[in-house]
Design an enzyme around this catalytic site. Structure first.
Site, PDB file in Angstrom:
ATOM      1  N   ASP A 132       0.818  -1.207   0.000  1.00  0.00           N
ATOM      2  CA  ASP A 132       0.000   0.000   0.000  1.00  0.00           C
ATOM      3  C   ASP A 132       0.856   1.263   0.000  1.00  0.00           C
ATOM      4  O   ASP A 132       2.048   1.234   0.322  1.00  0.00           O
ATOM      5  CB  ASP A 132      -0.945   0.022   1.203  1.00  0.00           C
ATOM      6  N   GLU A 161       0.145  -1.244   5.616  1.00  0.00           N
ATOM      7  CA  GLU A 161       1.185  -0.801   6.546  1.00  0.00           C
ATOM      8  C   GLU A 161       0.936   0.618   7.015  1.00  0.00           C
ATOM      9  O   GLU A 161       1.174   0.964   8.173  1.00  0.00           O
ATOM     10  CB  GLU A 161       2.560  -0.901   5.863  1.00  0.00           C
TER      11      GLU A 161
END
Length: 484
Positions: free
Chosen positions: A77, A144
């Site tokens: 991400d 994350e």
């Protein structure tokens, strides 16, 4: 020059392919499918766990079968941030990348070098035919940036590696062996909406042009927080002129220092001239205070239609006082590592509209006890003003192990390649190593990466020569992994 013409060409090509895929935190379906298809296209053992993490395993190259297994880890991400005047749809568009001198950046948005360069480098090694390496386990985690739910959800037993190389730090002369943990602090309350007083005029107050940046690694750099600046102006003008708030919309993601805030307010027409003068005076004061760190700080005051409803007066005073009291910035420095922030808070998001208030913070610390000390400080500020406060998304820090075998290997290769000793550090960012270490306590870990500036903001850029240095370093480490 095109991105794909940069060296190493395959790495940059993979970065471009990755950046063509929308990949915001908590909406990684497309990039998960992209990575699963990538692994399967290479004929490698590819697995998606129930959380959404992708694991791709590649056997050792000839002659390295007896070496210890290495886990290469990066997160899929990226932070989606853009300038207000940039027209861009993160859900459908790929990142528009530019070569700007010695750097690669994006056109008005975050670049995704955090952690896209790490992902692209792992992809390049997985598809290579001529890079020597031991047995590899590529771990691509999700989410994350907004909760580390990928790392949290990873189960033990899926990986067998002896060493883990986390490719997610942002200074190419640093080897990271520790990081801060964090907890999301959220405050909520409702308020009474009342009719706008008679004889009112409406204004839109905008703060913009701030640096922004990473709420961990940049928190000590003196950058202004748009939410705190906006509250300061609103507080002062409420006390002096009886300003009324219709709405406030400031900041964005918890891990980004707020760059912009917009408020719609009303003032009695009789106070209009004095109000404008006061805002101008406050603007000059703020620009003077932040002349070094925020040279483009801008405060705009523009007439707007008078809103029909505003916040009830006494409740507004309580809310402004709570936001003023809410701690923001560096709370405590490390007592064991020089110049390292131990504990901090970022007042990341403030939303006031239609009778509801939402305030979102991210509290970080290398110490669990200090983390909750600051979180309780913030909670107390809001609870005194009638807010409900909740803690979510807590994750642990990563405790340094200065005698780890992998650290000795990495330091030796850095000195051999570049003729100097790397800086062995701990950081105030939230790396996944602390969480992964709870699942795999015997796995030794280090983190390193290329030089990236302005992560989590539209100013994000990655240094081209640094990527080349990072790539050379990574390949050397893989070649010098010891036998089992």
């Amino acid at each position: 020059m095109k991105i794909t013409e940069l060296e190493p060409k395959q790495l940059w090509a993979n970065f471009a392919s990755l950046n063509a895929v929308p990949r915001p935190s908590k909406k990684e379906e497309k990039v998960i499918a992209f990575m699963v298809a990538f692994g399967k296209s290479l004929g490698l053992d590819t697995y998606q766990d129930e959380t959404g993490n992708v694991i791709i395993k590649k056997p050792a190259t000839a002659g390295m079968e007896n070496r210890k297994t290495v886990v290469l880890q990066s997160h899929l991400d990226m932070v989606h941030q853009k300038n207000n005047d940039t027209v861009f749809d993160f859900s459908t568009e790929g990142i528009k990348m530019l070569v700007d001198g010695d750097w690669v950046r994006a056109d008005g948005t975050t670049l995704g070098a955090d952690n896209g360069i790490g992902v692209a480098s792992i992809m390049t090694i997985l598809q290579s035919k001529d890079i020597p390496h031991p047995a590899l386990e590529a771990l691509f985690t999700i989410d994350e940036e907004t909760g580390m739910t990928g790392a949290k959800g990873l189960k033990g037993g899926l990986l067998s590696g002896d060493f883990l190389l986390n490719l997610d730090t942002e200074e190419d002369d640093e080897i990271d062996i520790g990081c801060a943990g964090g907890v999301d602090v959220s405050a909520f309350r409702e308020y009474d909406v009342v009719d706008t007083p008679d004889n009112s005029v409406g204004y839109t107050l905008t703060i913009k042009g701030l640096h922004g940046g990473h709420s961990g690694t940049d928190i000590h750099k003196g950058y202004a927080n748009a939410n705190k600046l906006m509250n300061r102006i609103l507080f002062t003008c409420t006390e002096k002129f009886g300003l009324h708030i219709a709405s406030v919309d400031g900041g964005g993601l918890r891990n980004a220092i707020p760059r912009e805030s917009v408020a719609v307010v009303t003032i009695n027409k009789n106070d209009e001239v004095a109000f404008k003068k006061e805002v101008a005076t406050l603007t000059q004061a703020l620009q003077h205070e932040y002349s070094v760190t925020e040279p483009t700080l801008t405060v705009l005051l523009e007439p707007t239609a008078v809103p029909e409803k505003v916040m009830e007066e006494e409740e507004q005073e309580d809310v402004l006082r709570a936001l003023y009291a809410a701690f923001n910035g560096v709370y405590k420095m490390s007592q064991t590592i020089a110049d390292l922030v131990e504990t901090s808070n970022n007042v990341a998001r403030v939303q006031i509209k239609d009778g509801e208030i939402n305030v979102y913070c991210l509290t970080r610390s290398a110490s669990e006890t200090s983390k909750y000390d600051l979180a309780d400080t913030i909670r107390s500020s809001f609870e005194l003003a009638g807010f409900e406060v909740e803690y979510t998304g807590s994750y642990p820090g990563w405790e340094p192990k200065v005698d780890a075998e992998i650290l000795k290997i990495v330091k030796a290769q850095y000195k051999t390649l570049f003729g100097e000793t790397p800086n062995v550090v701990a950081c105030h960012a939230g790396l996944e190593c602390g969480i992964l270490g709870t699942h795999y306590p015997k796995m030794e870990m280090v983190s390193f990466g290329p030089t990236i500036k302005g992560a989590h903001s539209p100013a994000e850029k990655v240094n081209i020569a640094s990527v080349q240095k990072f790539w050379k370093f990574l390949l050397a480490i893989l070649q010098h992994i010891p036998n089992k």
